[in-house]
Design an enzyme around this catalytic site. Structure first.
Site, mmCIF file in Angstrom:
data_model
loop_
_atom_site.group_PDB
_atom_site.id
_atom_site.type_symbol
_atom_site.label_atom_id
_atom_site.label_comp_id
_atom_site.label_asym_id
_atom_site.label_seq_id
_atom_site.Cartn_x
_atom_site.Cartn_y
_atom_site.Cartn_z
ATOM 1 N NE ARG A 72 -0.691 -33.910 -31.418
ATOM 2 C CZ ARG A 72 -0.756 -35.161 -30.976
ATOM 3 N NH1 ARG A 72 -1.863 -35.872 -31.141
ATOM 4 N NH2 ARG A 72 0.264 -35.714 -30.361
ATOM 5 C CG HIS A 76 -2.015 -30.253 -36.675
ATOM 6 N ND1 HIS A 76 -2.559 -31.405 -37.208
ATOM 7 C CD2 HIS A 76 -0.926 -30.662 -35.969
ATOM 8 C CE1 HIS A 76 -1.830 -32.449 -36.853
ATOM 9 N NE2 HIS A 76 -0.843 -32.023 -36.087
ATOM 10 C CG ASN A 104 -5.783 -31.591 -39.182
ATOM 11 O OD1 ASN A 104 -4.642 -31.652 -38.736
ATOM 12 N ND2 ASN A 104 -6.173 -30.607 -39.976
ATOM 13 C CG HIS A 203 6.274 -35.307 -30.461
ATOM 14 N ND1 HIS A 203 6.783 -35.923 -31.595
ATOM 15 C CD2 HIS A 203 5.192 -34.590 -30.873
ATOM 16 C CE1 HIS A 203 6.032 -35.592 -32.634
ATOM 17 N NE2 HIS A 203 5.069 -34.790 -32.220
#
Length: 297
Positions: A72, A76, A104, A203
Site C-alpha cells: 500500500r 500511494h 494517507n 486487496h
C-alpha cells in the site's frame, strides 16, 4: 449470459494483470532521470536485493499483514509524482509532506518497516541506494512472501526532495469514491479501466478500517450478496466489528475474509458473490462485468 462465467472466460488472468501493473509501476518516475536497469547497483551495492529480501522475510514472518502495509505504501507513493519516495518525507518548516493527506493519514503504516530496511542497507552501502528503490523492491518481495508472483525490479530511481500534500489529497483513490472518479485517477496515471479492476486485486491482502466500510455493510451489502447463511454470518460479524453509530472507526477487518494473508484470487471470488468489503471495489467489479457482457452482445 451469467456474469461469473464471463469474468473467468473473458477477462485476462488477474495475477498476470497485477504482475503487469507492478511492472508498469517501475516506469513511474521522472523522465529526466537516467533509465532504470537491473544492474544499477551491481558494483556499488551488490547485496542490496539480498538485504531487502531478508529484512522483508523477517517482517512478514513476524506479521503477514506487514506485506500489505508495504504494498500500500508503494502504491500511494507511485500515485503522487511517480515512484520517487516522496511519501516517506516528514513535514518540516519548509516542506509539507504527504503523510497527513486525507488518503494517507489513517491508511499508511509501513514507514517503520522501510526505515528499518533503509538502516540495514546504509550499513552495507552508505549513501548509495535510494529510498524509492528500497520501497519498490520491498513491495515486490512482500508480494512474493505471501504467495504472489515474482517480477524483476529495475533500479536507479532518485529520491524526491519535494512532496505534494495537494496531489496526495487529489490523486489517490479512496474506499468510498465513485467509480468514474477512480477511473479518471487511473487514466491520469496512464492506466486503463481493466487496470483499475486488476489493481483492486491487491486487496486480497490487508485490512480496512471500519470508517471505510461502514457505509457498505449498512448500505447495499445485503442487496449485492446472495444472502446465504454464510453471507449473513459474515455480515453479522462485520457489524459486530463496525457499529452503525458513532465509534469504532479504527476497528479493522480483512478485505479478503477467506485467505487474508495469501496473495491469490479469492478476493475476486468474494466480489463475484457481491460480498466485497469496500464500495469502490464492489462497484468496480460490477461495472466491469456489465461492460464486458454488453461488449459481447
Amino acid at each position: 449470459m451469467a456474469l461469473a462465467p464471463l469474468l473467468h472466460s473473458k477477462l485476462p488472468s488477474f495475477p498476470f494483470i497485477l504482475f503487469s501493473i507492478f511492472i508498469y509501476s517501475n516506469s513511474l518516475y521522472a523522465s529526466d532521470y537516467p533509465p532504470l536497469s537491473l544492474d544499477h547497483y551491481a558494483s556499488t551495492c551488490p547485496t542490496v536485493f539480498d538485504v531487502i529480501r531478508k529484512e522483508m522475510e523477517c517482517e512478514v514472518l513476524s506479521d503477514p499483514r506487514n506485506a500489505a502495509l508495504v504494498v500500500r505504501l508503494h502504491f500511494h507513493d507511485c500515485f503522487v509524482q511517480g515512484c520517487d519516495g516522496s511519501v516517506l518525507l516528514d513535514d518540516t518548516i519548509t516542506l509539507q509532506g504527504e503523510k497527513k493527506a486525507s488518503p494517507n493519514v489513517n491508511s499508511l503504516k509501513g514507514f517503520r518497516i522501510i526505515d528499518k530496511i533503509k538502516n540495514k542497507v546504509e550499513s552495507e552501502c552508505p549513501g548509495i541506494v535510494s529510498c524509492a528503490d528500497i520501497l519498490t523492491i520491498a513491495a515486490r518481495d512482500a508480494v512474493i512472501l505471501v504467495g504472489g508472483p515474482y517480477w524483476d525490479v529495475p533500479v536507479g530511481r532518485k529520491d524526491s526532495k519535494t512532496a505534494s500534500y495537494e496531489l496526495a489529497s487529489a490523486n489517490i483513490p479512496t474506499a468510498d469514491e465513485g467509480l468514474l472518479s477512480i477511473i479518471s485517477k487511473f487514466l491520469y496515471q496512464g492506466l486503463s479501466v481493466t487496470d483499475v479492476v486488476a489493481l483492486s486485486g491487491a486487496h486480497t491482502i490487508g485490512m480496512a478500517r471500519c470508517a471505510n466500510f461502514r457505509a457498505r455493510i449498512y448500505g447495499d451489502f445485503e442487496t449485492t450478496s446472495d444472502r446465504s447463511p454464510l453471507s449473513e454470518t459474515y455480515l453479522s460479524n462485520l457489524k459486530s466489528i463496525c457499529p452503525a453509530a458513532v465509534g469504532g472507526d479504527n476497528n479493522v477487518s480483512a478485505m479478503d475474509n477467506i485467505t487474508p494473508n495469501l496473495f491469490d484470487n479469492s478476493y475476486y471470488q468474494i466480489l463475484l458473490k457481491g460480498e466485497g468489503l469496500l464500495n469502490s471495489d464492489q462497484e468496480c467489479i460490477r461495472a466491469c462485468l456489465e461492460f464486458k457482457q454488453s461488449s459481447l452482445l
